[in-house]
Design a protein around this motif. Structure first.
Motif, PDB file in Angstrom:
ATOM      1  N   LYS A  56       0.866  -1.143  -0.047  1.00  5.80           N
ATOM      2  CA  LYS A  56      -0.177  -0.095  -0.112  1.00  5.80           C
ATOM      3  C   LYS A  56       0.893   1.386  -0.140  1.00  5.80           C
ATOM      4  CE  LYS A  56      -3.543   0.222   2.584  1.00  5.80           C
ATOM      5  NZ  LYS A  56      -4.762   0.410   1.431  1.00  5.80           N
ATOM      6  N   ARG A  57       2.334   1.150   0.088  1.00  4.87           N
ATOM      7  CA  ARG A  57       3.164   2.123   0.343  1.00  4.87           C
ATOM      8  C   ARG A  57       2.407   3.218   1.257  1.00  4.87           C
ATOM      9  NH1 ARG A  57       4.175   3.722  -6.346  1.00  4.87           N
ATOM     10  NH2 ARG A  57       5.196   1.264  -6.819  1.00  4.87           N
ATOM     11  N   ALA A  58       2.471   2.902   2.462  1.00  6.48           N
ATOM     12  CA  ALA A  58       2.019   3.397   3.584  1.00  6.48           C
ATOM     13  C   ALA A  58       2.727   3.365   4.824  1.00  6.48           C
ATOM     14  CB  ALA A  58       0.441   3.107   4.013  1.00  6.48           C
ATOM     15  N   ASP A 176      -2.491   5.333   9.679  1.00  4.66           N
ATOM     16  CA  ASP A 176      -3.555   4.394   8.851  1.00  4.66           C
ATOM     17  C   ASP A 176      -3.585   3.382   9.405  1.00  4.66           C
ATOM     18  OD1 ASP A 176      -3.892   6.280   6.758  1.00  4.66           O
ATOM     19  OD2 ASP A 176      -2.032   5.894   5.678  1.00  4.66           O
ATOM     20  N   SER A 231     -11.113  -2.424   6.500  1.00  2.00           N
ATOM     21  CA  SER A 231     -11.564  -2.274   5.274  1.00  2.00           C
ATOM     22  C   SER A 231     -13.074  -1.941   5.068  1.00  2.00           C
ATOM     23  CB  SER A 231     -11.304  -3.559   4.332  1.00  2.00           C
ATOM     24  OG  SER A 231      -9.672  -3.690   4.005  1.00  2.00           O
TER      25      SER A 231
END
Length: 291
Positions: A56-58, A176, A231
């Motif tokens: 998710k590149r988070a 997040d 989610s």
């Protein structure tokens, strides 16, 4: 469509969380100790969660929330998980599930005492309902068959989780969900691994089938459960997600009966309905009137 998908994701998460006690009991039957179960669970889940973060590149950048999230896992979540599985080793999974699920009402009660929330009639009704339900669940087990130490450990797990939720309020707003889960899991892994190693409690000489139950506990009831819940919550909102999550205790009760033949008595079932009902009342949107 978005609401329906979100609801299904949260319900799937509740099932994934609800099956955790089954994997735990089956692990115990395979000769897995509590310390080993906890270590392996997070040792598997942590790298998988970090892989999800990478996809998710988070990756979190703010040092303050990162350190607080690690501390939450190292202290709060590690303690809650330890108390929970120590209790599970001693008592019926169904009763333990209901003891733990008193936390929505406990969080509400603590929030009122701390003046984070007002003492509305709806919240007071929920507290009384949950308390009465737990009394019925425990009383229905009978004095002779009730493991008092197990109940105390289960109550400790519920209180610890309540504290964890109250303390984590600020951290959840700064990170997040998936990075937060990865950081909490990392903190728990470090604490549980250190404690188990220092006590010489890690023992991998259990039956091979134990690895199956440990893997399922990590991947289904930890990684999948967390990802599915967040989610779904992003689609339906926290109140609806919390209400849908009340499916978790009935799933546990049903699966425990099917797997181990442990069934709640009539009085306990009444108490279970009260505990679940209290969780729903607590999480009802404020615009819904209750009597």
């Amino acid at each position: 469509m978005k609401q329906r998908t979100g609801a299904l994701l949260v319900l799937a998460s509740a099932v994934a969380f609800g099956v955790m006690p089954i994997f735990g009991k089956l692990s115990f039957e395979a000769g897995v100790g509590v310390a080993t179960l906890l270590f392996v669970r997070f040792a598997i889940a942590t790298p998988v969660l970090w892989a999800a973060v990478a996809v998710k590149r988070a990756v979190p950048r703010d040092r303050g929330p990162v350190l607080r999230a690690l501390a939450l896992g190292a202290v709060g979540y590690a303690m809650q998980a330890g108390l929970y599985f120590l209790a599970l080793e001693r008592m019926d999974a169904s009763v333990l599930s209901l003891i733990l699920y008193s936390y929505p009402a406990l969080v509400t009660g603590a929030a009122i005492i701390l003046r984070r929330e007002s003492a509305s009639r709806r919240r007071l009704v929920a507290l009384v309902t949950a308390s009465g339900g737990l009394v019925l669940v425990l009383a229905g087990a009978g004095v002779g068959s009730l493991d008092l130490a197990g109940c105390a450990l289960g109550a400790g797990a519920a209180l610890t989780y309540t504290t964890y939720i109250l303390v984590s309020d600020g951290v959840t707003k700064a990170l997040d969900p998936i990075p937060l889960a990865a950081l909490v899991s990392t903190g728990a892994l470090v604490t549980l691994g250190t404690v188990a190693a220092s006590m010489g409690a890690l023992d991998f000489g259990f039956d091979p089938v134990g690895w199956l139950w440990l893997g399922l506990a990590a991947l289904v009831s930890t990684v999948a459960a967390v990802v599915l819940f967040f989610s779904g919550m992003s689609r339906v909102g926290p109140s609806t997600a919390a209400i849908l999550s009340t499916l978790e205790p009935p799933v546990t009760v049903a699966l425990v009966f099917v797997t181990f033949g442990e069934a709640l008595g009539a009085v306990q079932l009444l108490g279970a309905l009260a505990v679940i009902g209290a969780a729903i009342i607590v999480n009802l949107p404020s615009r819904v009137k209750t009597v």
